[in-house]
Every structure is written in structure tokens, then in C-alpha cells.
Design an enzyme around this catalytic site. Structure first.
Site, mmCIF file in Angstrom:
data_model
loop_
_atom_site.group_PDB
_atom_site.id
_atom_site.type_symbol
_atom_site.label_atom_id
_atom_site.label_comp_id
_atom_site.label_asym_id
_atom_site.label_seq_id
_atom_site.Cartn_x
_atom_site.Cartn_y
_atom_site.Cartn_z
ATOM 1 N N PHE A 60 20.277 11.022 26.661
ATOM 2 C CA PHE A 60 20.990 11.053 27.946
ATOM 3 C C PHE A 60 20.036 11.019 28.837
ATOM 4 C CE2 PHE A 60 19.962 15.466 28.905
ATOM 5 C CZ PHE A 60 19.632 16.018 27.716
ATOM 6 N N ALA A 181 11.781 11.155 23.780
ATOM 7 C CA ALA A 181 13.321 10.722 23.688
ATOM 8 C C ALA A 181 14.047 12.092 24.340
ATOM 9 C CB ALA A 181 13.880 10.596 22.294
ATOM 10 N N LYS A 182 14.732 11.672 25.343
ATOM 11 C CA LYS A 182 15.613 12.688 25.968
ATOM 12 C C LYS A 182 16.977 12.839 24.995
ATOM 13 C CE LYS A 182 16.965 14.181 30.582
ATOM 14 N NZ LYS A 182 16.520 15.486 30.498
ATOM 15 N N ALA A 183 16.822 13.436 23.970
ATOM 16 C CA ALA A 183 17.674 13.291 22.925
ATOM 17 C C ALA A 183 18.438 14.804 22.672
ATOM 18 C CB ALA A 183 17.140 13.132 21.268
ATOM 19 N N TYR A 187 17.030 19.442 22.398
ATOM 20 C CA TYR A 187 17.496 20.708 23.560
ATOM 21 C C TYR A 187 17.821 21.747 23.056
ATOM 22 C CZ TYR A 187 16.262 17.588 27.462
ATOM 23 O OH TYR A 187 15.449 16.893 28.193
#
Ligand code: PMP
Length: 330
Positions: A60, A181-183, A187
């Protein structure tokens, strides 16, 4: 006479209303771009058998649209879309849309909702097909949601400076999780650290890497001032923040020396000023870490100056940074 199917449909409809009314902290996202179509929030639904929901297989972005004299403008749209596609590549997700189509989807979603300014959340995920761990057979889906979002850490954190506590949770090493990576799955680490910090009465958590060096906040990069030099935590396991890059540029343009460094938490304790950067947090001064006041124990003057300069750049009031903006209504 109500059939079983009708009863299930009625109960689902009620659940949808409930979820959108309060379940998501009452987020009002208005119209959402959902796999190529703009639909009301209530219609942007996925199955409980979505792979991403079970295994975190999503990527995202967090983007902001700012109010300018020429209407809303997206800050660094192309850099965000590039990072989104890089994240998808890292997770081996073939995106069924081009970067241009995603850019257009973002601009369209902000425009149809008529927000003067908003937060923008594009999300790409593995849908349902099989619930084996291997996501490769699962279709890749995409959406863009927008909503109005003010100061992420609250106005107090900006005016007085945020209070941070070092987390017992450690940022995952680069051979465990892809920090670039904004995975979604990454988070869980941020969520754990943030819950603990907030429950203990702090504004944000400071995360260290496996060797004890400062990594980042749960959604922010870290800067500190020492002997008049602006230091920024170098890349290791951190996300390469777009706000970080922008603030480094703005600081250099105002004549500050900027150095990328590795730092320990005790180096931070002895800093003259500290601030955090992120799309949601923008530039947020830090006044305290682990019960030690930073500098004067208030939001530092250079931090606040950089915050003002950043806000001018994102709202089109500094023509030097005009190229960072994509106007929504052109
Ligand atoms: N680190 C993490 C873990 C984040 O989630 C974010 C927010 N995207 C940042 C840093 C800051 O990145 P950016 O400035 O691109 O928002």
C-alpha cells in the site's frame, strides 16, 4: 415469508452499515476506486477468504493531497506510485493496472469526493482463490480510498513535541522482512510497537534494529540535530521515506549541512533537536525520548522552521518545489 438467503443478505447489509458507521473508526471514505470502478464505500467489499486478510499479502501507500490556491494537489504522486509498484514487485504481485492508471485512479478518487485536502490510501492485495500460504494462484486486486485526516499524532505533539519510548519490539532484519516494501504484513511489527507506546501514554514508539541502532518510528523516519548539523538515520531496514527525501532537500536548500548516519539511542538522548517525518506525521518535533528531555524539552526551533517550510512546499507556496505537486483539477 423470508427465505434463508434473504435473511443472510439482510443480516450482511446490516453488518455493512455497522462496519462503515463505526467499525473502521468511523472513516468516511465517500467514493472508493475499487478494481477500476468508482463505488460507494459500502460497495467496496472483499471476501473473508481473501489471502491478504490471512497472510498480510498486500502492499500500500500513504499519500496526501493538499489544499492549494489552484485546488487540491497530490504531493509527490509519481514517487509514491513508483514505490507502490516496487513494493508489489518485491512481493511478486503482478499489478493488473499500469502506473498511469493508478495515478489516474488516485486523481479521480480525490476529485469525485471533492475533498479540499485528504489522505490517499492505494492498496493492492492478493484476493481469494486458495488459502494455501503460496499466494501465486490468487488474483491481484486494487483500490484507492481517500479521507480527511488531520495531524496524525495530534496537534499537541506538534506544538509541544512528541513523547517517544523505545520499543521492546525490534525492527525486523532485512533477511526476515522486506523493509523497503510497504507491505501489509510488515506492519504487524509497527502495530505491536505502537500499541505498547500508546498504552503506556506515549505519542509514538522508537524502533531499533537488531543491532541496537536507531531504525525509525512505526510510520516515520527520524532526524536529529547535533552541533548545528542535521543528521538523518541512514537506510538499513527502514522504509525510504518520501517525506524524508523532501525534508533533506528543503534543509540543504536553507543552507543546513545534512548527513546520513547510523545512530544509537544514546546519541539521540544527547541531540539538540529531534523530529520525525512521514506522509501522515508530516514534520513532527520530538520533545522527549525514554523520559529524557531532548534539547530544551520543547519542539525545537529548527524542527518547527523545517515544518513550516515543508508545509509551504506541499501547499504550493514555495515555487522551488512546484514540481513535487500534481494538481487534481487540470
Ligand atoms: N517508515 C515507515 C515504517 C512508514 O510506515 C512510513 C510512512 N509511509 C515512513 C517511514 C515515512 O515514509 P513517507 O515519508 O514516504 O510517508
Amino acid at each position: 415469508m423470508t427465505t434463508a438467503a434473504e435473511a443472510v443478505a439482510a443480516s450482511n447489509a446490516k453488518a455493512v452499515v455497522k462496519a462503515s458507521a463505526g467499525g473502521d473508526q468511523g472513516i468516511d471514505a465517500g467514493l472508493i476506486w475499487f478494481n477500476g470502478k468508482i463505488v460507494p464505500q459500502e460497495e467496496a467489499q472483499v471476501s473473508v477468504l481473501t489471502h491478504a486478510l490471512h497472510y498480510g499479502t498486500s502492499v500500500f501507500e500513504g499519500i496526501r493531497a493538499y489544499s492549494t490556491s489552484r485546488g487540491p494537489a497530490i504531493f509527490r504522486l509519481h514517487e509514491h506510485t513508483q514505490r507502490l509498484f516496487d513494493s508489489a514487485l518485491i512481493l511478486r504481485m503482478p499489478v493488473p493496472f499500469s502506473q498511469d492508471e493508478v495515478n489516474r485512479a488516485i486523481l479521480d478518487t480525490v476529485r469525485v469526493n471533492n475533498w479540499p485536502a485528504c489522505y490517499v490510501r492505494p492498496l493492492i492485495w492478493r484476493g481469494g482463490q486458495t488459502l494455501g500460504v503460496n499466494p501465486l494462484p490468487c488474483p491481484v486486486q486494487a483500490m484507492v480510498a481517500t479521507w480527511e485526516w488531520g495531524a496524525y499524532l495530534g496537534d499537541d505533539a506538534i506544538n509541544k513535541g512528541a513523547r517517544l519510548i523505545t520499543s521492546a519490539w525490534v525492527r525486523l532484519p532485512a533477511n526476515a522482512m522486506p523493509g523497503k516494501a510497504k507491505a501489509g504484513g510488515n506492519y504487524v511489527n509497527s502495530v505491536l510497537a505502537r500499541m505498547d507506546a500508546v498504552s503506556a501514554g506515549f505519542d509514538e514508539a522508537l524502533l531499533l534494529d537488531q543491532s541496537g541502532f536507531v531504525a525509525e518510528g512505526t510510520g516515520e523516519n527520524i532526524f536529529f540535530l547535533k552541533k548545528g548539523v542535521l543528521h538523518v538515520i541512514s537506510h538499513s531496514v527502514n522504509l525510504e521515506g518520501i517525506t524524508r527525501a523532501s525534508v533533506m532537500q528543503i534543509a540543504r536548500d536553507m543552507g543546513l549541512e545534512v548527513q546520513e548516519v547510523m545512530a544509537t539511542r544514546d546519541q539521540l538522548y544527547a541531540a539538540e533537536e529531534i523530529f520525525m517525518t512521514g506522509t501522515a506525521a508530516e514534520v513532527t518535533p520530538v520533545s522527549e525520548i525514554d523520559y529524557r528531555p531532548i534539547g530544551s524539552g520543547k519542539a525545537g526551533p529548527i524542527s518547527l522552521d523545517l515544518r513550516q517550510r515543508y508545509l509551504k512546499a506541499v501547499t504550493g507556496q514555495d515555487t522551488r518545489y512546484e514540481h513535487w505537486l500534481t494538481y487534481v483539477n487540470v
